[in-house]
Design an enzyme around this catalytic site. Structure first.
Site, PDB file in Angstrom:
ATOM      1  N   CYS A  98     -12.588  -4.548   5.252  1.00 34.18           N
ATOM      2  CA  CYS A  98     -12.128  -5.558   6.188  1.00 34.18           C
ATOM      3  C   CYS A  98     -11.955  -6.537   5.596  1.00 34.18           C
ATOM      4  O   CYS A  98     -12.179  -6.889   4.525  1.00 34.18           O
ATOM      5  CB  CYS A  98     -13.404  -5.345   6.832  1.00 34.18           C
ATOM      6  SG  CYS A  98     -12.803  -6.277   8.728  1.00 34.18           S
ATOM      7  N   GLU A 117      -0.987  -1.350  -6.035  1.00 29.65           N
ATOM      8  CA  GLU A 117      -2.419  -0.244  -6.980  1.00 29.65           C
ATOM      9  C   GLU A 117      -1.829   0.360  -7.833  1.00 29.65           C
ATOM     10  O   GLU A 117      -1.494   1.788  -7.615  1.00 29.65           O
ATOM     11  CB  GLU A 117      -2.930  -0.086  -6.123  1.00 29.65           C
ATOM     12  CG  GLU A 117      -4.185  -0.318  -5.413  1.00 29.65           C
ATOM     13  CD  GLU A 117      -4.862   0.610  -4.052  1.00 29.65           C
ATOM     14  OE1 GLU A 117      -5.921   0.833  -3.894  1.00 29.65           O
ATOM     15  OE2 GLU A 117      -3.699   1.348  -3.271  1.00 29.65           O
ATOM     16  N   CYS A 174     -17.262  -8.077  12.054  1.00 22.81           N
ATOM     17  CA  CYS A 174     -16.498  -8.250  12.820  1.00 22.81           C
ATOM     18  C   CYS A 174     -15.461  -8.972  13.720  1.00 22.81           C
ATOM     19  O   CYS A 174     -14.588  -9.136  14.534  1.00 22.81           O
ATOM     20  CB  CYS A 174     -15.851  -9.609  11.829  1.00 22.81           C
ATOM     21  SG  CYS A 174     -14.212  -9.287  11.126  1.00 22.81           S
ATOM     22  N   CYS A 203     -13.615 -10.247   7.380  1.00 21.67           N
ATOM     23  CA  CYS A 203     -14.543 -10.749   7.060  1.00 21.67           C
ATOM     24  C   CYS A 203     -14.639  -9.619   5.432  1.00 21.67           C
ATOM     25  O   CYS A 203     -15.885 -10.742   5.167  1.00 21.67           O
ATOM     26  CB  CYS A 203     -16.261  -9.803   7.696  1.00 21.67           C
ATOM     27  SG  CYS A 203     -16.390  -8.450   8.053  1.00 21.67           S
ATOM     28  N   ASP A 242       0.640  -1.148  -0.100  1.00 21.86           N
ATOM     29  CA  ASP A 242      -0.336   0.015  -0.045  1.00 21.86           C
ATOM     30  C   ASP A 242       1.153   0.899  -0.068  1.00 21.86           C
ATOM     31  O   ASP A 242       1.278   1.447   1.205  1.00 21.86           O
ATOM     32  CB  ASP A 242      -0.840  -0.357   1.100  1.00 21.86           C
ATOM     33  CG  ASP A 242      -2.455   1.413   1.057  1.00 21.86           C
ATOM     34  OD1 ASP A 242      -2.909   1.389  -0.290  1.00 21.86           O
ATOM     35  OD2 ASP A 242      -1.941   1.773   2.105  1.00 21.86           O
ATOM     36  N   ASP A 271      -3.887   1.194   6.917  1.00 29.65           N
ATOM     37  CA  ASP A 271      -2.887   0.855   5.889  1.00 29.65           C
ATOM     38  C   ASP A 271      -2.480  -1.122   5.456  1.00 29.65           C
ATOM     39  O   ASP A 271      -2.424  -1.513   4.391  1.00 29.65           O
ATOM     40  CB  ASP A 271      -1.128   1.673   5.794  1.00 29.65           C
ATOM     41  CG  ASP A 271      -1.883   2.923   5.691  1.00 29.65           C
ATOM     42  OD1 ASP A 271      -2.350   3.377   5.497  1.00 29.65           O
ATOM     43  OD2 ASP A 271      -0.211   3.750   7.013  1.00 29.65           O
ATOM     44  N   CYS A 329     -13.802  -3.208  12.857  1.00 25.81           N
ATOM     45  CA  CYS A 329     -15.080  -3.901  12.036  1.00 25.81           C
ATOM     46  C   CYS A 329     -15.750  -3.361  12.420  1.00 25.81           C
ATOM     47  O   CYS A 329     -16.259  -4.575  13.898  1.00 25.81           O
ATOM     48  CB  CYS A 329     -14.313  -5.062  10.838  1.00 25.81           C
ATOM     49  SG  CYS A 329     -16.287  -5.522  10.381  1.00 25.81           S
TER      50      CYS A 329
HETATM   51 ZN   LIG Z   1     -14.764  -7.546   9.733  1.00 20.19          ZN
END
Ligand SMILES: [Zn+2]
Length: 381
Positions: free
Chosen positions: A319, A266, A341, A322, A182, A348, A338
């Site tokens: 996330c 990316e 979860c 999950c 990243d 990052d 999150c």
């Molecule tokens: Zn999650």
């Protein structure tokens, strides 16, 4: 076999310095005169002049008495600069680049010599029309005889010779490791393994020196010799910053390529973020574009895979545990939990883990992953 440029610093004798100054001057003169000629032909007569026409114009100039001085230097660099101009025009007509620019005396000067215009023997390089070999600081050995060499002088007054050679890339042992990267500002990048590089702010480090040099320059009289000297001092600080940055980037890209078989980044993020004027300066200082470019060719040589992830992939908002995707993830949020979860995320590292997962998914689908054609965006210097 792959071709690669090997660049060395050299120290010209006074005779060579004069010859090079003349050569650079003639290259610039020919480039600009022919560019003017092509531009006029196009605007006045809607006529497109190609490489053959450009070369004919060069021959005409060499025969004209006012421009006879062009015969004093090797003709190879003059022809080579027209080849480069041809490429610049092709890029323009294909919509890849802007209209070719005139060359300025203040910027980097260069001249390209093909095999007929230089001799390389027993580690000695001799330019056409020069009596002595160049005094080169060979920081590493050339792998083979160069096919083309480019001699240049940067705005800080330093001379370099860049030798294009064929070489056999060193094969690296295969490793099972894969990594997601990243790109960031606080850290140049964060990996999916949680490694942070930090971000050496080269520009900031030299800010005081730069300010002093620029202040001195602003006080010098226009067109004076002292002003030229002061300008070179500013250029030297710029050169220092750029050298430090390149050195750091090379070490990091080398390490990433050595340690990982698959590298996921990316790609287009670089381009998009550069459009944001508030971020552009820090980004070009960090050298994202250059870093990705280095990863690209080093991965290619070492037979590693570089995977570019689609710019629309929500690497920061998703996330990695999950798959829940957040609506928003403003830049200032560095850590989050999150809601689905309850996993705690570092912004990052989470993004890097997502990039890695997306890269592996691309690989598994067997889509075109080697081609990162749209990526290169060289960092500003
Ligand atoms: Zn999650």
């Amino acid at each position: 076999m792959t071709k690669r440029a090997y660049k060395y610093r050299f120290y010209p004798t006074p005779e060579q310095e004069q010859l090079l100054a003349r050569t650079f001057g003639c290259v610039r003169f020919v480039y600009n005169a022919v560019l003017r000629y092509r531009t006029d032909a196009f605007y006045q007569r809607q006529e497109k002049i190609g490489y053959v026409g450009a070369n004919a114009e060069l021959s005409r100039m060499k025969k004209t008495s006012e421009t006879e001085f062009l015969n004093e230097v090797s003709c190879v660099p003059l022809q080579q600069c027209l080849r480069h101009q041809q490429t610049a025009f092709k890029n323009f007509f294909d919509g890849r680049a802007r209209y070719p620019n005139f060359k300025s005396k203040r910027h980097r000067q260069s001249a390209e010599f093909t095999r007929s215009a230089f001799k390389y023997r027993d580690g000695q390089l001799l330019l056409a029309k020069s009596k002595e070999p160049l005094v080169i600081r060979w920081s590493r050995q050339l792998p083979s005889e160069p096919t083309t060499i480019t001699v240049s002088k940067d705005s800080a007054g330093r001379y370099f010779v860049s030798c294009l050679c064929e070489f056999e890339p060193e094969e690296l042992p295969i490793t099972p490791k894969m990594v997601g990267i990243d790109l960031g500002l606080k850290d140049l990048f964060v990996t999916s393994d949680g490694i942070r590089t930090g971000n050496p702010r080269h520009t900031a480090k030299y800010a005081a020196k730069m300010a002093k040099a620029q202040r001195a320059l602003s006080k010098k009289k226009l067109g004076s010799r002292n002003r030229a000297k002061a300008r070179q001092k500013v250029a030297r600080v710029h050169a220092k910053i750029s050298d430090c940055r390149m050195d750091g980037l090379h070490k990091l890209s080398r390490q990433i390529v050595n340690e990982n078989q698959v590298i996921c980044v990316e790609s287009l993020k670089v381009k998009n973020m550069l459009r944001n004027p508030r971020l552009a300066k820090s980004i070009s200082d960090a050298g994202w574009g250059e870093f990705v470019r280095q990863l690209e060719y080093k991965a290619l040589w070492a037979d590693r895979q570089l995977v570019a992830i689609d710019q629309w992939y929500p690497s920061s908002k998703r996330c990695s545990a999950c798959g829940h995707v957040m609506d928003k993830m403003p830049l200032h949020i560095r850590a989050w939990t999150c809601p689905d979860c309850t996993t705690k995320h570092d912004r990052d590292v989470n993004a890097a883990v997502n990039i890695k997962a997306a890269g592996l998914a691309v690989l598994a689908l067997g889509e075109n992953v080697s081609g990162m054609g749209q990526v290169p965006l060289s960092s500003s210097r």
